[in-house]
Design a protein around this motif. Sequence first.
Motif, PDB file in Angstrom:
ATOM      1  N   LEU A 272       0.873  -1.172   0.000  1.00  0.00           N
ATOM      2  CA  LEU A 272       0.000   0.000   0.000  1.00  0.00           C
ATOM      3  C   LEU A 272       0.912   1.225   0.000  1.00  0.00           C
ATOM      4  O   LEU A 272       1.667   1.438   0.945  1.00  0.00           O
ATOM      5  N   ARG A 273       0.843   1.988  -1.077  1.00  0.00           N
ATOM      6  CA  ARG A 273       1.719   3.146  -1.269  1.00  0.00           C
ATOM      7  C   ARG A 273       1.645   4.092  -0.077  1.00  0.00           C
ATOM      8  O   ARG A 273       0.580   4.345   0.483  1.00  0.00           O
ATOM      9  N   GLY A 274       2.805   4.621   0.296  1.00  0.00           N
ATOM     10  CA  GLY A 274       2.856   5.613   1.355  1.00  0.00           C
ATOM     11  C   GLY A 274       2.385   6.971   0.866  1.00  0.00           C
ATOM     12  O   GLY A 274       1.970   7.135  -0.283  1.00  0.00           O
TER      13      GLY A 274
ATOM     14  N   VAL B 115      -2.077   0.619  -4.769  1.00  0.00           N
ATOM     15  CA  VAL B 115      -1.886  -0.774  -4.350  1.00  0.00           C
ATOM     16  C   VAL B 115      -1.074  -1.511  -5.409  1.00  0.00           C
ATOM     17  O   VAL B 115      -1.360  -1.411  -6.600  1.00  0.00           O
TER      18      VAL B 115
ATOM     19  N   ASN C 262      -0.829   5.909   9.411  1.00  0.00           N
ATOM     20  CA  ASN C 262      -1.660   5.116   8.510  1.00  0.00           C
ATOM     21  C   ASN C 262      -1.566   3.674   8.944  1.00  0.00           C
ATOM     22  O   ASN C 262      -0.476   3.154   9.156  1.00  0.00           O
TER      23      ASN C 262
ATOM     24  N   ASN D 189      -2.258  -0.001   7.650  1.00  0.00           N
ATOM     25  CA  ASN D 189      -2.515  -0.775   6.439  1.00  0.00           C
ATOM     26  C   ASN D 189      -2.998  -2.159   6.826  1.00  0.00           C
ATOM     27  O   ASN D 189      -2.345  -2.847   7.612  1.00  0.00           O
TER      28      ASN D 189
ATOM     29  N   TYR E 187      -4.629  -5.876   5.143  1.00  0.00           N
ATOM     30  CA  TYR E 187      -5.073  -6.682   4.016  1.00  0.00           C
ATOM     31  C   TYR E 187      -5.448  -8.062   4.523  1.00  0.00           C
ATOM     32  O   TYR E 187      -4.911  -8.560   5.503  1.00  0.00           O
TER      33      TYR E 187
ATOM     34  N   ALA F  10      -7.692  -4.924   0.504  1.00  0.00           N
ATOM     35  CA  ALA F  10      -6.796  -4.099   1.306  1.00  0.00           C
ATOM     36  C   ALA F  10      -7.498  -2.808   1.709  1.00  0.00           C
ATOM     37  O   ALA F  10      -8.393  -2.327   1.014  1.00  0.00           O
TER      38      ALA F  10
ATOM     39  N   ARG G 252      -6.720   1.109   4.064  1.00  0.00           N
ATOM     40  CA  ARG G 252      -5.828   2.000   4.810  1.00  0.00           C
ATOM     41  C   ARG G 252      -6.679   2.871   5.690  1.00  0.00           C
ATOM     42  O   ARG G 252      -7.640   3.472   5.240  1.00  0.00           O
TER      43      ARG G 252
ATOM     44  N   TYR H 141      -6.453   6.114   8.332  1.00  0.00           N
ATOM     45  CA  TYR H 141      -5.600   7.223   8.752  1.00  0.00           C
ATOM     46  C   TYR H 141      -5.857   7.493  10.213  1.00  0.00           C
ATOM     47  O   TYR H 141      -6.976   7.542  10.650  1.00  0.00           O
TER      48      TYR H 141
END
Length: 182
Positions: free
Chosen positions: A41-43, A89, A137, A139, A141, A178, A180, A182
């Motif tokens: 999962l991209r930051g 993703v 964050n 994450n 999944y 998945a 995310r 915050y």
Amino acid sequence: SSDKPIAVTVSGIVRTNTTCASYFADQITTSSNIGKDYIILRGNGNTDRAFILATLNASSLTITSGTTTTGWMINFGETYSVNTIANPVTYIKSDKPVYVLHTGGYGCKLSGAQVTPAYCAGSYTSAFPRLSADSLNLNIYTRTGFQNNFTLTSNGSPVAVPPANFTVVAGTGGSLVAARMY
């Protein structure tokens, strides 16, 4: 060397004469705890990358990021780098066990962690302390169908993670989702 199972953590800080420090940490695990399926999962930074390390020769990789799928092969000790900044993703599939390290950050501020395999058999609860009020964050999944099983308890107050927060991970045939928080 130990007569009981251990985890080794390597962390460090590189300081220069400027006010910008780079942070990096990673937990090293045994090869029996690695897998073949990983979700990145991209930051939120302006740099984001995954590094795949092969443990066996002729490790075939399939990387799905957005609508693009890329194939590659690496041998024992070789790495393959995936730029994960373009898509929220990325799914990494290998035919043999591999290590995956995810790094990200802003400019000269970098952090990273070893990624847990998507099909790992973890515990039903996980806890961590927060010593800072900085943003965070979380994450998550899981396999499709299990997304209504998550509750986040913060300062004693339970909050259900809404199943609608989860999206299908492309490249998994709909078997993984998945989210995310915050």
